[in-house]
Design an enzyme around this catalytic site. Structure first.
Site, PDB file in Angstrom:
ATOM      1  N   HIS A 151       5.235  -8.094   1.931  1.00  0.00           N
ATOM      2  CA  HIS A 151       5.083  -7.091   0.721  1.00  0.00           C
ATOM      3  C   HIS A 151       5.859  -5.929   1.046  1.00  0.00           C
ATOM      4  O   HIS A 151       5.695  -4.888   0.220  1.00  0.00           O
ATOM      5  CB  HIS A 151       3.557  -7.024   0.340  1.00  0.00           C
ATOM      6  CG  HIS A 151       3.078  -8.346  -0.041  1.00  0.00           C
ATOM      7  ND1 HIS A 151       3.472  -9.244  -0.926  1.00  0.00           N
ATOM      8  CD2 HIS A 151       2.047  -9.105   0.444  1.00  0.00           C
ATOM      9  CE1 HIS A 151       2.512 -10.117  -1.057  1.00  0.00           C
ATOM     10  NE2 HIS A 151       1.802  -9.998  -0.125  1.00  0.00           N
TER      11      HIS A 151
ATOM     12  N   ARG B  23       6.590   9.054  -8.809  1.00  0.00           N
ATOM     13  CA  ARG B  23       7.429  10.005  -7.717  1.00  0.00           C
ATOM     14  C   ARG B  23       8.892   9.338  -7.687  1.00  0.00           C
ATOM     15  O   ARG B  23       9.044   8.419  -8.147  1.00  0.00           O
ATOM     16  CB  ARG B  23       6.697   9.975  -6.344  1.00  0.00           C
ATOM     17  CG  ARG B  23       6.409   8.502  -5.936  1.00  0.00           C
ATOM     18  CD  ARG B  23       6.575   8.116  -4.481  1.00  0.00           C
ATOM     19  NE  ARG B  23       6.052   6.930  -4.285  1.00  0.00           N
ATOM     20  CZ  ARG B  23       6.488   5.892  -3.897  1.00  0.00           C
ATOM     21  NH1 ARG B  23       7.812   5.894  -4.104  1.00  0.00           N
ATOM     22  NH2 ARG B  23       5.826   4.691  -3.509  1.00  0.00           N
TER      23      ARG B  23
ATOM     24  N   GLU C 152      -5.475 -10.878 -10.309  1.00  0.00           N
ATOM     25  CA  GLU C 152      -4.464 -11.645 -11.236  1.00  0.00           C
ATOM     26  C   GLU C 152      -3.861 -12.713 -10.773  1.00  0.00           C
ATOM     27  O   GLU C 152      -3.973 -13.139  -9.677  1.00  0.00           O
ATOM     28  CB  GLU C 152      -3.381 -10.332 -11.322  1.00  0.00           C
ATOM     29  CG  GLU C 152      -2.642 -10.209 -10.050  1.00  0.00           C
ATOM     30  CD  GLU C 152      -1.634  -9.091 -10.195  1.00  0.00           C
ATOM     31  OE1 GLU C 152      -1.828  -8.194 -11.203  1.00  0.00           O
ATOM     32  OE2 GLU C 152      -0.803  -9.027  -9.375  1.00  0.00           O
TER      33      GLU C 152
ATOM     34  N   LYS D  85      -5.038   1.118 -10.473  1.00  0.00           N
ATOM     35  CA  LYS D  85      -4.121  -0.016 -10.788  1.00  0.00           C
ATOM     36  C   LYS D  85      -5.180  -0.624 -11.822  1.00  0.00           C
ATOM     37  O   LYS D  85      -4.842  -1.168 -12.890  1.00  0.00           O
ATOM     38  CB  LYS D  85      -4.114  -1.076  -9.808  1.00  0.00           C
ATOM     39  CG  LYS D  85      -3.044  -0.651  -8.803  1.00  0.00           C
ATOM     40  CD  LYS D  85      -2.674  -1.839  -7.772  1.00  0.00           C
ATOM     41  CE  LYS D  85      -1.527  -1.398  -7.038  1.00  0.00           C
ATOM     42  NZ  LYS D  85      -1.535   0.124  -6.284  1.00  0.00           N
TER      43      LYS D  85
END
Length: 458
Positions: free
Chosen positions: A238, A296, A203, A119
């Site tokens: 999540h 994917r 973030e 990431k």
């Protein structure tokens, strides 16, 4: 299809293995399934032309044994490997081994998987291509002091994320410096144990956020085909529960910007084959930032297939073979589709509840599609994800799709174990979901309203 796909090994299990085998069978491609003995009775095994048992200390380790799977592919005469999702699907070393063994890998290159699987690195690459990100581009944060400095630039609350994380794992929200330091150390430690990498970054946390993703197909000539968006905001912890396409109440200009950013992100790494670019959208301001790219096929790919009239697995095979889509490929977006993830879990606390399936009666009717990994007489073991099936509903309008999804969920008869069907029915019938104006906090809002009503009636 030409020679490479004369025989396809499916390096997965359950629902997605069955899904891939169905397309291969339609195309006349011979298939090889792999399985651990705990999965010996699952439907996908009998639907493949050949099935080979995996050996391993645990069932999960068996499906993660790249060398064993490649060896089976070679011995069975397979010429290509489709990884599905999960397990080795985003493992660059596996993709590299498949290619080095003379087999065709149905997916992007190992190098692309490596970049987009990190990431920190993926944020750097897409930001250079003009894609919005949250926070600064830079190396992973090494100390709590660095995390606090970054939060000072962004403003609280912030989200601490593991660079190698995924599936909702490796994320923590911090509302102040004390909470951030604790979250930073915990996430760093957890990431090292779970992902083999303790790289983390910070973030901005968006409280009223929508999770919107764009399905793309990358072709050999460098062009990128975008197949609309999916809204995956209905989540708990999540983890996605319900997805829909197109995203409700999305401004057309904003949709176009999301598509442009997804194409830019994919072109930045020379992406080939099917992938999904995920964004976090501020429901208040309309601003969005890049989250990650899944290299994917996605769990929720059926709703894109329903709204565009395409077979994404077929396109994956075509791109892996020829570098482009099938002849006459001209998808047109129409209608609305909703997907429900039916899981073997407690519908209140969401704990997995494995066990045998005594009765399994799938819903039918106009616009209904069920992708299932189980059937009556099979058993859900505690070794894997609790996903049983995906119930998808298509309609000319969102309301028609929602009504069909709700009816299908109610009609789906599963006996012998506990599922989350009651909770999904509750969400589908809620005013929050029905309105289409929701964000990633919708499940908590529905639960809280339900608790408040229960208190008043007590």
């Amino acid at each position: 299809m030409s020679s490479f796909s004369d025989c396809l090994l499916v390096a997965n299990r359950g629902e997605i293995a069955r899904r891939i085998i169905a397309t291969a069978n339609k195309l006349g491609v011979r298939t090889v399934a792999v399985y651990h003995k705990v999965d010996a009775d699952l439907p996908y095994i009998g639907e493949a032309d050949q099935a080979v048992q995996l050996e391993g200390d645990t069932p999960v380790q068996a499906y993660l044994d790249a060398a064993q799977i490649v060896r089976i592919a070679q011995q069975a005469g397979a010429t290509a490997v489709h990884p599905g999702y999960g397990f080795l699907a985003e493992n660059a070393d596996f993709a590299r081994l498949v290619a080095q063994s003379g087999l065709t890998w149905v997916g992007p290159s190992a190098e692309v998987i490596e970049v987009m699987g990190d990431k920190v690195e993926s944020r750097r690459v897409v930001a250079a291509a003009g894609v919005p990100i949250s926070g600064d581009v830079g190396a992973a944060l090494e100390t709590g002091d660095e995390a606090v400095a970054e939060a000072g630039r962004l403003g609280y609350p912030v989200m601490v994320k593991a660079s190698a994380g995924g599936g909702g794992i490796g994320m923590a929200v911090a509302h102040d410096e004390e909470g951030l330091r604790k979250a930073f150390e915990n996430t760093k430690s957890m990431a090292a144990r779970s992902f083999g990498s303790d790289r983390v970054f910070v973030e901005r946390y968006v409280s009223s956020a929508r999770h919107v993703e764009i399905q793309i197909l990358g072709l050999e000539d460098g062009s990128i085909v975008a197949l609309g968006e999916r809204d995956c905001s209905t989540q708990r912890r999540h983890q996605k529960l319900i997805e829909e396409s197109p995203a409700p109440h999305l401004d057309p200009a904003l949709r176009e910007r999301l598509v442009e950013s997804s194409i830019a992100a994919a072109q930045a790494v020379g992406y080939r084959n099917a992938g999904t670019v995920e964004f976090l959208l501020d429901a208040v301001t309309g601003d969005f930032v890049f989250l990650e790219m899944n290299t994917r096929i996605q769990v929720e790919h059926p709703i894109t297939e329903l709204t565009h009239g395409v077979d994404l697995v077929e396109q994956q095979l075509s791109i892996a073979e020829s570098g482009t889509t099938t002849p006459g490929f001209a998808p047109v977006s129409r209608g609305h589709a909703i997907e429900l993830r039916i899981c073997a879990e407690d519908p209140k606390r969401f704990f997995p509840r494995p066990g045998p399936i005594d009765v399994w009666q799938e819903p039918t009717g106009p616009g209904i599609r069920v992708d299932a990994g189980y059937t009556a007489g099979t058993e859900v073991t505690p070794h894997f994800d609790s996903l049983l099936a995906k119930v998808c509903a298509f309609g000319a309008t969102r309301e028609e799709a929602r009504a069909r999804a709700l009816a299908a969920c109610r009609e789906f008869v599963i006996e012998g174990l506990v599922t989350n069907k009651p909770f999904l029915e509750h969400v589908l019938g809620s005013e929050e979901f029905t309105s289409g104006r929701y964000d990633t906090g919708v499940v908590e809002k529905i639960q809280q309203r339900h608790k408040n009503l229960a208190r008043r009636s007590a």
